[in-house]
Design a protein around this motif. Structure first.
Motif, PDB file in Angstrom:
ATOM      1  N   ARG A 250       0.822  -1.215   0.000  1.00 31.06           N
ATOM      2  CA  ARG A 250       0.000   0.000   0.000  1.00 31.06           C
ATOM      3  C   ARG A 250       0.855   1.263   0.000  1.00 31.06           C
ATOM      4  NH1 ARG A 250      -2.426  -3.138   3.873  1.00 31.06           N
ATOM      5  NH2 ARG A 250      -2.030  -1.685   5.579  1.00 31.06           N
ATOM      6  N   ARG A 251       2.033   1.155  -0.549  1.00 28.55           N
ATOM      7  CA  ARG A 251       2.915   2.312  -0.688  1.00 28.55           C
ATOM      8  C   ARG A 251       2.936   2.787  -2.138  1.00 28.55           C
ATOM      9  NH1 ARG A 251       8.237   0.460   2.888  1.00 28.55           N
ATOM     10  NH2 ARG A 251       7.173   0.422   4.921  1.00 28.55           N
ATOM     11  N   VAL A 252       3.093   4.108  -2.311  1.00 25.08           N
ATOM     12  CA  VAL A 252       3.186   4.673  -3.650  1.00 25.08           C
ATOM     13  C   VAL A 252       4.544   4.328  -4.244  1.00 25.08           C
ATOM     14  CG1 VAL A 252       3.193   6.796  -5.014  1.00 25.08           C
ATOM     15  CG2 VAL A 252       1.614   6.563  -3.085  1.00 25.08           C
ATOM     16  N   VAL A 253       4.530   3.689  -5.417  1.00 25.70           N
ATOM     17  CA  VAL A 253       5.781   3.294  -6.065  1.00 25.70           C
ATOM     18  C   VAL A 253       6.128   4.207  -7.242  1.00 25.70           C
ATOM     19  CG1 VAL A 253       5.631   0.894  -5.339  1.00 25.70           C
ATOM     20  CG2 VAL A 253       4.548   1.590  -7.486  1.00 25.70           C
ATOM     21  N   ASP A 254       5.165   4.987  -7.705  1.00 20.77           N
ATOM     22  CA  ASP A 254       5.436   5.953  -8.770  1.00 20.77           C
ATOM     23  C   ASP A 254       4.276   6.934  -8.814  1.00 20.77           C
ATOM     24  OD1 ASP A 254       6.745   7.217 -10.840  1.00 20.77           O
ATOM     25  OD2 ASP A 254       7.018   5.392 -12.022  1.00 20.77           O
ATOM     26  N   ASP A 255       4.524   8.122  -9.349  1.00 15.92           N
ATOM     27  CA  ASP A 255       3.456   9.107  -9.478  1.00 15.92           C
ATOM     28  C   ASP A 255       3.798  10.120 -10.565  1.00 15.92           C
ATOM     29  OD1 ASP A 255       5.351  10.774  -8.259  1.00 15.92           O
ATOM     30  OD2 ASP A 255       4.382  10.711  -6.308  1.00 15.92           O
ATOM     31  N   ALA A 256       2.788  10.845 -11.007  1.00 19.68           N
ATOM     32  CA  ALA A 256       2.969  11.873 -12.030  1.00 19.68           C
ATOM     33  C   ALA A 256       1.913  12.948 -11.834  1.00 19.68           C
ATOM     34  CB  ALA A 256       2.849  11.274 -13.425  1.00 19.68           C
ATOM     35  N   ARG A 257       2.340  14.189 -11.916  1.00 18.13           N
ATOM     36  CA  ARG A 257       1.400  15.300 -11.835  1.00 18.13           C
ATOM     37  C   ARG A 257       0.909  15.601 -13.249  1.00 18.13           C
ATOM     38  NH1 ARG A 257       2.200  20.950  -8.434  1.00 18.13           N
ATOM     39  NH2 ARG A 257      -0.011  21.549  -8.479  1.00 18.13           N
ATOM     40  N   LEU A 258      -0.408  15.496 -13.467  1.00 14.87           N
ATOM     41  CA  LEU A 258      -0.959  15.569 -14.813  1.00 14.87           C
ATOM     42  C   LEU A 258      -1.465  16.958 -15.190  1.00 14.87           C
ATOM     43  CD1 LEU A 258      -2.818  12.159 -15.150  1.00 14.87           C
ATOM     44  CD2 LEU A 258      -0.398  12.722 -15.491  1.00 14.87           C
ATOM     45  N   GLY A 259      -1.430  17.904 -14.268  1.00 14.37           N
ATOM     46  CA  GLY A 259      -1.792  19.267 -14.611  1.00 14.37           C
ATOM     47  C   GLY A 259      -3.252  19.600 -14.417  1.00 14.37           C
ATOM     48  N   GLY A 260      -4.046  18.681 -13.939  1.00 17.15           N
ATOM     49  CA  GLY A 260      -5.458  18.902 -13.652  1.00 17.15           C
ATOM     50  C   GLY A 260      -5.954  17.807 -12.744  1.00 17.15           C
ATOM     51  N   GLY A 261      -7.074  18.028 -12.088  1.00 13.73           N
ATOM     52  CA  GLY A 261      -7.630  17.002 -11.221  1.00 13.73           C
ATOM     53  C   GLY A 261      -7.925  15.736 -12.000  1.00 13.73           C
ATOM     54  N   VAL A 262      -7.426  14.607 -11.540  1.00 16.88           N
ATOM     55  CA  VAL A 262      -7.545  13.345 -12.273  1.00 16.88           C
ATOM     56  C   VAL A 262      -8.878  12.693 -11.905  1.00 16.88           C
ATOM     57  CG1 VAL A 262      -6.440  11.152 -12.827  1.00 16.88           C
ATOM     58  CG2 VAL A 262      -5.035  13.126 -12.185  1.00 16.88           C
ATOM     59  N   TRP A 263      -9.915  12.975 -12.702  1.00 15.74           N
ATOM     60  CA  TRP A 263     -11.278  12.586 -12.360  1.00 15.74           C
ATOM     61  C   TRP A 263     -11.582  11.124 -12.675  1.00 15.74           C
ATOM     62  CZ3 TRP A 263     -14.891  14.229  -9.282  1.00 15.74           C
ATOM     63  CH2 TRP A 263     -16.198  13.788  -9.445  1.00 15.74           C
ATOM     64  N   ARG A 264     -11.102  10.638 -13.815  1.00 14.03           N
ATOM     65  CA  ARG A 264     -11.335   9.244 -14.204  1.00 14.03           C
ATOM     66  C   ARG A 264     -10.089   8.670 -14.876  1.00 14.03           C
ATOM     67  NH1 ARG A 264     -14.686   9.325 -10.985  1.00 14.03           N
ATOM     68  NH2 ARG A 264     -16.960   9.157 -11.214  1.00 14.03           N
ATOM     69  N   ILE A 265      -9.909   7.341 -14.753  1.00 17.26           N
ATOM     70  CA  ILE A 265      -8.792   6.634 -15.390  1.00 17.26           C
ATOM     71  C   ILE A 265      -9.356   5.400 -16.088  1.00 17.26           C
ATOM     72  CG2 ILE A 265      -6.478   5.687 -15.079  1.00 17.26           C
ATOM     73  CD1 ILE A 265      -6.609   6.712 -12.160  1.00 17.26           C
ATOM     74  N   HIS A 266      -8.975   5.195 -17.337  1.00 20.36           N
ATOM     75  CA  HIS A 266      -9.342   3.982 -18.081  1.00 20.36           C
ATOM     76  C   HIS A 266      -8.082   3.363 -18.669  1.00 20.36           C
ATOM     77  CE1 HIS A 266     -13.710   4.602 -18.008  1.00 20.36           C
ATOM     78  NE2 HIS A 266     -13.496   5.872 -18.304  1.00 20.36           N
ATOM     79  N   MET A 267      -8.029   2.048 -18.701  1.00 17.67           N
ATOM     80  CA  MET A 267      -6.944   1.382 -19.410  1.00 17.67           C
ATOM     81  C   MET A 267      -7.084   1.644 -20.906  1.00 17.67           C
ATOM     82  SD  MET A 267      -4.939  -0.015 -17.210  1.00 17.67           S
ATOM     83  CE  MET A 267      -3.889  -0.751 -18.460  1.00 17.67           C
ATOM     84  N   ARG A 268      -5.985   2.026 -21.548  1.00 13.14           N
ATOM     85  CA  ARG A 268      -5.972   2.146 -23.008  1.00 13.14           C
ATOM     86  C   ARG A 268      -5.512   0.828 -23.629  1.00 13.14           C
ATOM     87  NH1 ARG A 268      -1.581   3.917 -26.598  1.00 13.14           N
ATOM     88  NH2 ARG A 268      -2.497   4.179 -28.665  1.00 13.14           N
ATOM     89  N   ASP A 269      -4.424   0.314 -23.111  1.00 14.24           N
ATOM     90  CA  ASP A 269      -3.898  -1.001 -23.476  1.00 14.24           C
ATOM     91  C   ASP A 269      -3.125  -1.489 -22.260  1.00 14.24           C
ATOM     92  OD1 ASP A 269      -1.453   0.413 -23.547  1.00 14.24           O
ATOM     93  OD2 ASP A 269      -1.601   0.709 -25.711  1.00 14.24           O
ATOM     94  N   THR A 270      -2.332  -2.527 -22.417  1.00 19.85           N
ATOM     95  CA  THR A 270      -1.614  -3.059 -21.257  1.00 19.85           C
ATOM     96  C   THR A 270      -0.534  -2.119 -20.744  1.00 19.85           C
ATOM     97  OG1 THR A 270      -0.095  -4.245 -22.737  1.00 19.85           O
ATOM     98  CG2 THR A 270      -2.040  -5.437 -21.951  1.00 19.85           C
ATOM     99  N   ASP A 271      -0.126  -1.140 -21.552  1.00 21.60           N
ATOM    100  CA  ASP A 271       1.004  -0.294 -21.192  1.00 21.60           C
ATOM    101  C   ASP A 271       0.647   1.173 -20.950  1.00 21.60           C
ATOM    102  OD1 ASP A 271       2.787  -2.468 -21.489  1.00 21.60           O
ATOM    103  OD2 ASP A 271       2.870  -2.126 -23.660  1.00 21.60           O
ATOM    104  N   SER A 272      -0.632   1.553 -21.105  1.00 24.51           N
ATOM    105  CA  SER A 272      -0.967   2.966 -20.951  1.00 24.51           C
ATOM    106  C   SER A 272      -2.406   3.142 -20.487  1.00 24.51           C
ATOM    107  CB  SER A 272      -0.743   3.724 -22.273  1.00 24.51           C
ATOM    108  OG  SER A 272      -1.604   3.240 -23.288  1.00 24.51           O
ATOM    109  N   VAL A 273      -2.681   4.327 -19.928  1.00 32.05           N
ATOM    110  CA  VAL A 273      -4.027   4.666 -19.465  1.00 32.05           C
ATOM    111  C   VAL A 273      -4.464   5.987 -20.073  1.00 32.05           C
ATOM    112  CG1 VAL A 273      -3.799   3.408 -17.289  1.00 32.05           C
ATOM    113  CG2 VAL A 273      -3.171   5.832 -17.378  1.00 32.05           C
ATOM    114  N   LEU A 274      -5.776   6.178 -20.099  1.00 31.63           N
ATOM    115  CA  LEU A 274      -6.385   7.445 -20.496  1.00 31.63           C
ATOM    116  C   LEU A 274      -6.932   8.103 -19.244  1.00 31.63           C
ATOM    117  CD1 LEU A 274      -7.690   9.477 -22.543  1.00 31.63           C
ATOM    118  CD2 LEU A 274      -9.624   7.865 -22.675  1.00 31.63           C
TER     119      LEU A 274
END
Length: 335
Positions: A250-274
């Motif tokens: 339950r520890r954060v292993v990576d993060d990224a600031r996306l420049g806006g509130g991250v309201w929803r996340i969907h898998m795009r493929d096995t290697d990326s998200v929308l």
């Protein structure tokens, strides 16, 4: 991830933009026919003072059209009146069944006839007091019988499709619960709220497994569980950060600031998200792996207000539909 890395991500341009009558709050491609686009809308009538502020909405069905030059169009096929729509999800067990989370304590189900391109109301349920909003929903990945609901009262509930009612409810949050997600085995339910709390509940033991209120600096708005794939859970927050947790520690292993509130996340493929990033628009984010860092690889910034919804085409992973709220904009774009 550095701000410079975010700024260097290429910007996509819309292939087609249309405008909805009411503000769009969520959008999905239909799984059985991904050229059909479903949109939920939400309108708050500030002038309706007799009964307080009045919330209304609709469910819209569009068809994505292709011309000889490849540029897509969006044709409106159906408009169904509804309460204000907060979230929409198709069942992974039945791709014709759409769950719709609404205001006034309402949960509805619609059947999509993909061949005739029309929705038909399947059932309509008042699951809680009319002063409470059903904010989000998630179908169980293992049980066709159940889905989870989150409520503006701070509650999370398990709804039985056959019984047509809530069969289990608990209250892990002090404020609105913006999102929920089942674990891959369906035994745990994660939730995130406006109180910045991210927690996990055992559905078998009906007890809280853990509760984190220190990691997120604002409301937790999105959760994407990937324990079965690589022991990770992704979260999004009003604080603009996409975080990757190790589900075991339950520890954060990576993060990224996306420049806006991250309201929803969907898998795009096995290697990326929308990611739908509210005032910043949409982002395609490459997930870390095999020497690849967590990084934004594409962005869409034509939306002029809150981007609450976006989705990847089921058979064309480079095609995206996204919407923005106050400017009532619905866009098709390509990565």
């Amino acid at each position: 991830m550095s701000a410079s890395a975010r700024a260097e991500a290429p910007s996509a341009e819309s292939l087609r933009t249309v405008f909805t009558e009411l503000p769009p709050s969520c959008v999905l491609y239909a799984p059985r026919n991904p050229d059909l686009v479903v949109v939920g809308t939400y309108y708050l009538d500030e002038s309706a003072t007799a009964l307080g502020k009045k919330k209304t909405g609709s469910l819209l069905l569009y068809q994505q059209i292709y011309s000889t030059d490849g540029i897509s169009d969006l044709r409106l096929l159906q408009t169904l009146p509804a309460e204000a729509v907060l979230d929409i999800k198709f069942s992974p067990h039945d791709p014709t069944l759409l769950g719709v989370a609404q205001s006034l304590g309402v949960l509805s189900f619609y059947r999509l006839n993909a061949e005739e391109a029309v929705f038909v109301l399947d059932s309509h349920h008042h699951v809680c007091d009319s002063s409470i909003l059903v904010l989000a929903l998630a179908f169980s990945p293992t049980s066709p019988e159940h889905l989870a609901l989150t409520l503006s009262s701070g509650g999370v509930a398990l709804f039985s499709l056959s019984a047509g009612k809530i069969v289990y409810q608990y209250n892990p949050h002090e404020l609105e619960v913006w999102t929920c997600e089942f674990s891959s085995d369906g035994k745990t339910l994660y939730s995130g709220g406006d109180d910045s709390v991210f927690c996990a509940q055992s559905l078998e033991a009906e007890t809280q497994l853990w509760r984190d209120r220190k990691t997120h600096q604002a409301g937790v708005t999105a959760i994407l569980a990937r324990e079965a794939t690589n022991n990770t859970i992704l979260t999004g927050s009003y604080d603009e950060w996409l975080r990757i947790f190790d589900s075991r520690t339950r520890r954060v292993v990576d993060d990224a600031r996306l420049g806006g509130g991250v309201w929803r996340i969907h898998m795009r493929d096995t290697d990326s998200v929308l990611a739908s990033c509210m005032h910043a628009g949409a982002r395609i984010v490459a997930l870390p792996g095999e020497g690849r860092p967590l990084s934004v690889v594409a962005k869409f910034e034509e939306h002029e207000s809150m981007n609450y919804g976006s989705h990847i085409h089921g058979s064309r992973p480079n095609s995206v539909v996204s919407c923005s709220f106050y400017d009532k904009r619905l866009c098709i774009w390509s990565i």
